[in-house]
Design an enzyme around this catalytic site. Structure first.
Site, PDB file in Angstrom:
ATOM      1  NE  ARG A 150      -3.503  -2.332   2.742  1.00  0.00           N
ATOM      2  CZ  ARG A 150      -3.184  -3.492   3.304  1.00  0.00           C
ATOM      3  NH1 ARG A 150      -1.963  -3.664   3.804  1.00  0.00           N
ATOM      4  NH2 ARG A 150      -4.061  -4.483   3.361  1.00  0.00           N
ATOM      5  CE  LYS A 174      -6.197  -1.408   5.012  1.00  0.00           C
ATOM      6  NZ  LYS A 174      -7.509  -1.761   4.404  1.00  0.00           N
ATOM      7  CG  HIS A 246      -5.390   0.358  -3.029  1.00  0.00           C
ATOM      8  ND1 HIS A 246      -4.608   1.086  -2.173  1.00  0.00           N
ATOM      9  CD2 HIS A 246      -5.963  -0.611  -2.270  1.00  0.00           C
ATOM     10  CE1 HIS A 246      -4.715   0.579  -0.954  1.00  0.00           C
ATOM     11  NE2 HIS A 246      -5.518  -0.452  -0.988  1.00  0.00           N
ATOM     12  NE  ARG A 249      -3.189  -3.817  -1.254  1.00  0.00           N
ATOM     13  CZ  ARG A 249      -2.514  -4.620  -0.456  1.00  0.00           C
ATOM     14  NH1 ARG A 249      -1.190  -4.660  -0.519  1.00  0.00           N
ATOM     15  NH2 ARG A 249      -3.138  -5.413   0.408  1.00  0.00           N
ATOM     16  CG  HIS A 272      -5.811  -9.260   0.965  1.00  0.00           C
ATOM     17  ND1 HIS A 272      -6.118  -9.469  -0.365  1.00  0.00           N
ATOM     18  CD2 HIS A 272      -5.725  -7.915   1.111  1.00  0.00           C
ATOM     19  CE1 HIS A 272      -6.211  -8.307  -0.981  1.00  0.00           C
ATOM     20  NE2 HIS A 272      -5.977  -7.358  -0.116  1.00  0.00           N
ATOM     21  CE1 TYR A 281      -6.542  -6.737  -7.080  1.00  0.00           C
ATOM     22  CE2 TYR A 281      -6.516  -8.040  -5.074  1.00  0.00           C
ATOM     23  CZ  TYR A 281      -6.399  -6.832  -5.716  1.00  0.00           C
ATOM     24  OH  TYR A 281      -6.159  -5.697  -4.991  1.00  0.00           O
TER      25      TYR A 281
END
Length: 300
Positions: A150, A174, A246, A249, A272, A281
């Site tokens: 990110r 995160k 993003h 990414r 993730h 994706y």
């Protein structure tokens, strides 16, 4: 509105307010959705709720599509009417629910925007140059594309987080979760060139700090600064639109899957927590395969 229709609506409103204890906001939308359907019934000359058939429900959905209602609005209206008719059946006002077999309008899946490989080449070409800023921009682009991190994670990288021997970076994502990301030879070369020859020029004897990427003043590059640089590269590469933070990414994940990487590996590389976050994706890669097929198969 005839008395029978009005009475049915009133009874349903009482039911969802008193028995189901729905919020005022929810009740308001149920009423709007049912009254909207009543207008359709009037246009079609249908006077009784029991006379509405599956074909009528399909026709109503078609009219909503034609009026370009959003997918969430379509789904909500159909759900409201399905619940309304379920109540009417419970009260023995109607015998069938014409909306029960009507496929609910699914929420439209937003496919992430990404760059094709040819577009990425143009972006890399836009970084060509010998100035300290050009060298930094190339290293920045290579790292973002090579790792899929990110923008916020990129801005927080410090020199101590990088292992040039093993081509890895310690990233803080995160929730302050840490993970190791990998990068390849192109990124390694660009990073070494930036650290050895350009970073100290940009620092300009500023108070020494450990942040990897710096701006022209020598202070740490912010998320906003990174987005500005990326959009500037878009303009130099003559690509249309602005670069969403993003997009690189998304591009990283899409290109990995297009070249045969498995979903679990991509999930781990992206950081993730849930596989469902990565599965979007697969829709991108399926669309890519579909377009390739249609463009190249002689019988497509």
């Amino acid at each position: 509105m005839n008395e029978n229709l009005e009475a049915c609506l009133y009874a349903f409103m009482e039911y969802i307010q008193i028995e189901r204890n729905y919020s005022e906001y929810t009740v308001k939308f149920y009423r709007q959705d049912i009254e909207h359907f009543y207008l359709f019934m009037n246009e079609q000359g249908i006077t009784e709720l029991g006379n509405v058939e599956y074909f009528d429900a399909r026709l109503y959905l078609t009219t909503l599509f034609e009026k370009e209602y959003s997918r969430p609005s379509l789904a909500r209206k159909i759900s409201s009417l399905r619940s309304f008719y379920k109540f009417l059946m419970r009260e023995q006002i109607v015998k069938e629910n014409p909306f029960v077999f009507l496929s609910q309008a699914k929420r439209q899946l937003k496919i992430p925007k990404f760059f094709y490989e040819e577009e990425m080449e143009k972006l890399f070409q836009a970084c060509e140059g010998d100035s300290a800023l050009d060298v930094r921009n190339l290293a920045l682009l290579e790292i973002l594309y090579a790792t899929g991190i990110r923008v916020s994670e990129c801005a927080s990288i410090q020199l101590k987080d990088i292992n040039l021997e093993f081509d890895t970076i310690l990233v803080r994502g995160k929730g302050k979760k840490e993970r190791i990301v990998l990068f390849g030879d192109f990124a390694n070369k660009a990073l070494c060139n930036y650290i050895d020859h350009s970073r100290h020029k940009l620092m300009k004897n500023k108070d020494n700090h450990e942040y990897l990427f710096v701006n022209f003043r020598g202070t740490p590059l912010t998320e906003r600064g990174i987005r500005y640089i990326l959009n500037d590269l878009i303009n130099k590469a003559a690509l249309t639109g602005k670069m969403h933070p993003h997009m690189l990414r998304h591009t990283f994940a899409t290109h990995l899957l297009n070249h045969g990487a498995d979903l679990r590996t991509v999930q781990e590389l992206l950081g993730h927590e849930n596989l469902s976050s990565t599965q979007i994706y697969t829709h991108v890669t399926k669309e890519h395969l579909r377009k390739t097929y249609l463009s190249h198969h002689p019988r497509a």
